[in-house]
Design an enzyme around this catalytic site. Structure first.
Site, PDB file in Angstrom:
ATOM      1  N   ARG A 156     -20.078   7.498  10.187  1.00 42.17           N
ATOM      2  CA  ARG A 156     -19.196   6.746   9.281  1.00 42.17           C
ATOM      3  C   ARG A 156     -19.617   5.275   9.197  1.00 42.17           C
ATOM      4  O   ARG A 156     -19.595   4.676   8.127  1.00 42.17           O
ATOM      5  CB  ARG A 156     -17.737   6.849   9.751  1.00 42.17           C
ATOM      6  CG  ARG A 156     -17.125   8.214   9.420  1.00 42.17           C
ATOM      7  CD  ARG A 156     -15.916   8.514  10.275  1.00 42.17           C
ATOM      8  NE  ARG A 156     -14.830   7.585  10.090  1.00 42.17           N
ATOM      9  CZ  ARG A 156     -13.857   7.389  10.989  1.00 42.17           C
ATOM     10  NH1 ARG A 156     -13.861   8.066  12.120  1.00 42.17           N
ATOM     11  NH2 ARG A 156     -12.900   6.544  10.742  1.00 42.17           N
ATOM     12  N   LYS A 171      -7.611  -1.965   7.679  1.00 43.42           N
ATOM     13  CA  LYS A 171      -7.167  -1.763   6.289  1.00 43.42           C
ATOM     14  C   LYS A 171      -5.817  -1.062   6.238  1.00 43.42           C
ATOM     15  O   LYS A 171      -4.951  -1.431   5.462  1.00 43.42           O
ATOM     16  CB  LYS A 171      -8.191  -0.933   5.501  1.00 43.42           C
ATOM     17  CG  LYS A 171      -9.550  -1.585   5.357  1.00 43.42           C
ATOM     18  CD  LYS A 171     -10.433  -0.819   4.393  1.00 43.42           C
ATOM     19  CE  LYS A 171     -10.737   0.611   4.799  1.00 43.42           C
ATOM     20  NZ  LYS A 171     -11.496   0.748   6.058  1.00 43.42           N
ATOM     21  N   ARG A 225      -7.569  12.188  14.416  1.00 43.52           N
ATOM     22  CA  ARG A 225      -8.378  12.624  13.279  1.00 43.52           C
ATOM     23  C   ARG A 225      -9.637  13.340  13.758  1.00 43.52           C
ATOM     24  O   ARG A 225     -10.260  12.931  14.735  1.00 43.52           O
ATOM     25  CB  ARG A 225      -8.789  11.406  12.452  1.00 43.52           C
ATOM     26  CG  ARG A 225      -7.698  10.902  11.557  1.00 43.52           C
ATOM     27  CD  ARG A 225      -8.037   9.572  10.959  1.00 43.52           C
ATOM     28  NE  ARG A 225      -9.386   9.496  10.380  1.00 43.52           N
ATOM     29  CZ  ARG A 225      -9.766   8.535   9.545  1.00 43.52           C
ATOM     30  NH1 ARG A 225      -8.926   7.590   9.203  1.00 43.52           N
ATOM     31  NH2 ARG A 225     -10.985   8.514   9.063  1.00 43.52           N
ATOM     32  N   ARG A 261      -7.610   3.090  18.825  1.00 37.63           N
ATOM     33  CA  ARG A 261      -6.713   3.812  17.911  1.00 37.63           C
ATOM     34  C   ARG A 261      -6.504   5.247  18.404  1.00 37.63           C
ATOM     35  O   ARG A 261      -5.382   5.760  18.374  1.00 37.63           O
ATOM     36  CB  ARG A 261      -7.329   3.810  16.507  1.00 37.63           C
ATOM     37  CG  ARG A 261      -6.536   4.592  15.480  1.00 37.63           C
ATOM     38  CD  ARG A 261      -6.976   4.261  14.080  1.00 37.63           C
ATOM     39  NE  ARG A 261      -8.173   4.974  13.651  1.00 37.63           N
ATOM     40  CZ  ARG A 261      -8.886   4.675  12.574  1.00 37.63           C
ATOM     41  NH1 ARG A 261      -8.557   3.658  11.815  1.00 37.63           N
ATOM     42  NH2 ARG A 261      -9.936   5.382  12.237  1.00 37.63           N
ATOM     43  N   ARG A 303     -16.140   3.250  -2.378  1.00 37.56           N
ATOM     44  CA  ARG A 303     -16.998   3.235  -1.197  1.00 37.56           C
ATOM     45  C   ARG A 303     -18.474   3.262  -1.558  1.00 37.56           C
ATOM     46  O   ARG A 303     -19.311   3.242  -0.655  1.00 37.56           O
ATOM     47  CB  ARG A 303     -16.679   4.466  -0.354  1.00 37.56           C
ATOM     48  CG  ARG A 303     -16.025   4.153   0.995  1.00 37.56           C
ATOM     49  CD  ARG A 303     -15.788   5.481   1.605  1.00 37.56           C
ATOM     50  NE  ARG A 303     -15.451   5.552   2.968  1.00 37.56           N
ATOM     51  CZ  ARG A 303     -14.205   5.669   3.440  1.00 37.56           C
ATOM     52  NH1 ARG A 303     -13.174   5.547   2.646  1.00 37.56           N
ATOM     53  NH2 ARG A 303     -14.020   5.874   4.718  1.00 37.56           N
TER      54      ARG A 303
HETATM   55  P1  AMP Z   1     -10.967   7.142   5.624  1.00 38.23           P
HETATM   56  O1  AMP Z   1      -9.626   7.686   5.972  1.00 38.23           O
HETATM   57  O2  AMP Z   1     -10.918   6.126   4.518  1.00 38.23           O
HETATM   58  O3  AMP Z   1     -11.723   6.633   6.824  1.00 38.23           O
HETATM   59  O4  AMP Z   1     -11.824   8.370   5.035  1.00 38.23           O
HETATM   60  C1  AMP Z   1     -12.102   9.504   5.820  1.00 38.23           C
HETATM   61  C2  AMP Z   1     -13.245  10.294   5.209  1.00 38.23           C
HETATM   62  O5  AMP Z   1     -12.883  10.742   3.887  1.00 38.23           O
HETATM   63  C3  AMP Z   1     -14.547   9.521   4.996  1.00 38.23           C
HETATM   64  O6  AMP Z   1     -15.349   9.462   6.158  1.00 38.23           O
HETATM   65  C4  AMP Z   1     -15.200  10.337   3.883  1.00 38.23           C
HETATM   66  O7  AMP Z   1     -15.727  11.555   4.377  1.00 38.23           O
HETATM   67  C5  AMP Z   1     -13.998  10.690   3.010  1.00 38.23           C
HETATM   68  N1  AMP Z   1     -13.735   9.642   1.997  1.00 38.23           N
HETATM   69  C6  AMP Z   1     -12.621   8.877   1.890  1.00 38.23           C
HETATM   70  N2  AMP Z   1     -12.698   8.043   0.856  1.00 38.23           N
HETATM   71  C7  AMP Z   1     -13.912   8.269   0.277  1.00 38.23           C
HETATM   72  C8  AMP Z   1     -14.610   7.702  -0.828  1.00 38.23           C
HETATM   73  N3  AMP Z   1     -14.065   6.716  -1.562  1.00 38.23           N
HETATM   74  N4  AMP Z   1     -15.834   8.187  -1.126  1.00 38.23           N
HETATM   75  C9  AMP Z   1     -16.396   9.184  -0.415  1.00 38.23           C
HETATM   76  N5  AMP Z   1     -15.810   9.746   0.656  1.00 38.23           N
HETATM   77  C10 AMP Z   1     -14.579   9.305   1.008  1.00 38.23           C
END
Ligand code: AMP
Length: 195
Positions: free
Chosen positions: A150, A13, A139, A127, A88
Site C-alpha cells: 500500500r 485522513k 482490516r 491503529r 488515488r
Molecule cells: P483505504 O481504506 O482508502 O486505505 O483503501 C483500502 C483499499 O481499497 C486500497 O488499498 C485499494 O485496494 C482500494 N482502494 C480504495 N480507494 C481506491 C482508489 N481510489 N483507487 C484504487 N483503489 C482503491
C-alpha cells in the site's frame, strides 16, 4: 464545501474527515469504505476487489470512478463532501474533474496531510493495536506485507496526484505530523480561506 483529502495510509485522513463531517455537515466519501462494504456484502464488485485489496494493490480506476460518480449524486452529498482515498491516481483525478464539471460542480480545496514515511508503519501498527484493544475487527490489509504494498502504491501512483493539483494551484499542504487538534486547526484555516 467539496474537498479532497490526500495523504498516505496512516496520515490521519479518517480522523480528520470525521471531524469535518461533524463540523461542516458534509459527508465523507471513502472509496475504501465503499469497497469494504461491497466485499462484506459479497457483491460482484466486492468479489472483484477483494483479492486486490487484501494484497494492498489499487483496484482498477473505472471501478472507483463509477462508485464516486453515483455516490456524489446521492441526496446526502448535496451540501458537500470530503473525498477520502480518492483520487488515488492521476487518471482518477483527471476523470474526477471531468465528471464534476458535467454535474456543474468543482472542488473547493485539496488538502494533503504530509507525514514522514518512516512514521507510517508505526501509526498503522498502533491503529491495529487500538482496534484489537477495543474489540474491533482488524482490516485484512492492515498486515506488514500488504502495508508495504500500500505504501509503495502510494509513492508510485498517488504521490503524483499531489503534483497534479499543485500544478493547478489548488493544493494546500498541512503538517500531518502535528497533534490531531493542530492538524484540525490548520485544515479549518485553509477551509475558511476558500469557503
Ligand atoms: P483505504 O481504506 O482508502 O486505505 O483503501 C483500502 C483499499 O481499497 C486500497 O488499498 C485499494 O485496494 C482500494 N482502494 C480504495 N480507494 C481506491 C482508489 N481510489 N483507487 C484504487 N483503489 C482503491
Amino acid at each position: 464545501m467539496r474537498l479532497v483529502l490526500l495523504g498516505p495510509p496512516g496520515a490521519g485522513k479518517g480522523t480528520q474527515s470525521a471531524r469535518l463531517v461533524e463540523k461542516c455537515g458534509i459527508v465523507q466519501l471513502s472509496t475504501g469504505d465503499m469497497l469494504r462494504a461491497a466485499v462484506a456484502a459479497g457483491t460482484p464488485l466486492g468479489l472483484e476487489a477483494k483479492g486486490i485489496m487484501d494484497r494492498g494493490e489499487l483496484v482498477p480506476d473505472q471501478l472507483v470512478i463509477d462508485l464516486i460518480d453515483a455516490r456524489i449524486d446521492a441526496a446526502d452529498a448535496a451540501r458537500g463532501f470530503i473525498l477520502d482515498g480518492f483520487p488515488r491516481t492521476v487518471a482518477q483525478a483527471a476523470t474526477l474533474d471531468v465528471l464534476l464539471a458535467k454535474k456543474g460542480m468543482s472542488l473547493d480545496a485539496v488538502v494533503e496531510l504530509v507525514v514522514d514515511a518512516g512514521e507510517l508503519l508505526s501509526r498503522v501498527e498502533n491503529r491495529v493495536r487500538e482496534t484489537l484493544k477495543a474489540g474491533g475487527a482488524v482490516r485484512a490489509d492492515d498486515n506488514p506485507e500488504s502495508l508495504k504494498t500500500r505504501l509503495a502504491a502510494y509513492r508510485l501512483q498517488t504521490a503524483p496526484v499531489s503534483c497534479y493539483y499543485a500544478e493547478k494551484g489548488v493544493l494546500k499542504q498541512v503538517d500531518g505530523m502535528a497533534a490531531i487538534d493542530a492538524v484540525s486547526v490548520a485544515i479549518d484555516q485553509i477551509l475558511a480561506g476558500v469557503g
